[in-house]
Design an enzyme around this catalytic site. Structure first.
Site, mmCIF file in Angstrom:
data_model
loop_
_atom_site.group_PDB
_atom_site.id
_atom_site.type_symbol
_atom_site.label_atom_id
_atom_site.label_comp_id
_atom_site.label_asym_id
_atom_site.label_seq_id
_atom_site.Cartn_x
_atom_site.Cartn_y
_atom_site.Cartn_z
ATOM 1 N N GLU A 39 -2.851 9.177 2.123
ATOM 2 C CA GLU A 39 -2.201 8.002 2.697
ATOM 3 C C GLU A 39 -2.616 7.785 4.149
ATOM 4 O O GLU A 39 -1.833 7.338 4.977
ATOM 5 C CB GLU A 39 -0.675 8.144 2.588
ATOM 6 C CG GLU A 39 -0.191 8.213 1.163
ATOM 7 C CD GLU A 39 1.313 8.395 1.032
ATOM 8 O OE1 GLU A 39 2.035 8.361 2.050
ATOM 9 O OE2 GLU A 39 1.772 8.577 -0.113
ATOM 10 N N CYS A 40 -3.856 8.077 4.463
ATOM 11 C CA CYS A 40 -4.385 7.992 5.824
ATOM 12 C C CYS A 40 -5.327 6.791 5.927
ATOM 13 O O CYS A 40 -5.932 6.379 4.934
ATOM 14 C CB CYS A 40 -5.148 9.294 6.130
ATOM 15 S SG CYS A 40 -5.916 9.353 7.768
#
Length: 165
Positions: A39-40
């Site tokens: 989720e970066c």
């Protein structure tokens, strides 16, 4: 034997799918060890990691993804969820470890060793930090999160370390 006498091949991770992932099995190959997160903002680097692995694996490169939730809580999933995400969205087939800490006192021993070898600036400061291991198991370089896996800096270094195609 002190940590300075050790090589990358003296360390082992757990596979994301279960079982051991001893780095010794890659003896004689270069390793690009990258701490990852699903989720970066850098998550699309998975595509470049796979591209690099596809292009250089025959010359002796192994890309290893190391999921970690150390930065911004950006890897909250279970190992099964992370594995499914990487396979579904990026067709990842390079080795992936189980989720581990990569910084601080709880860091996986490989990361503590790499920092001892390369200096404190080599400690991961964010997701998708890269540590390069030469075919002799020595930590030889590191690249910050913003360096793409297929960057000129990494490609040039691999061309120095690996035999020609």
């Amino acid at each position: 034997m002190t940590e300075t006498d050790l090589s990358a091949y003296d360390y082992s991770f757990d596979k994301i799918t279960g079982g051991a992932l001893p780095l010794d099995q890659f003896r004689g190959k270069a390793l690009l060890v990258i701490n990852t997160a699903s989720e970066c903002g850098y998550t699309p680097q998975y595509a470049g990691m796979q591209e690099l692995y596809d292009a250089y694996s025959k010359r002796g490169l192994v890309v290893i993804g190391v999921p970690s939730n150390d930065f911004g809580g950006q890897e909250p999933g279970t190992n099964a969820e992370i594995h499914a995400f990487c396979h579904t969205h990026y067709a990842v087939d390079f080795p992936m470890t189980a989720k581990v800490p990569v910084k601080g006192a709880d860091a996986h021993p490989f990361y503590k060793w790499a920092v001892e070898q390369l200096g404190s600036e080599a400690a991961p400061a964010w997701n998708f930090h890269k540590i390069l291991i030469d075919p002799d198991g020595r930590a030889v370089d590191w690249y910050p999160a913003g360096t793409a896996p297929v960057s000129e800096a990494i490609i040039n270094r691999l061309d120095e370390l690996l035999p020609a195609a």
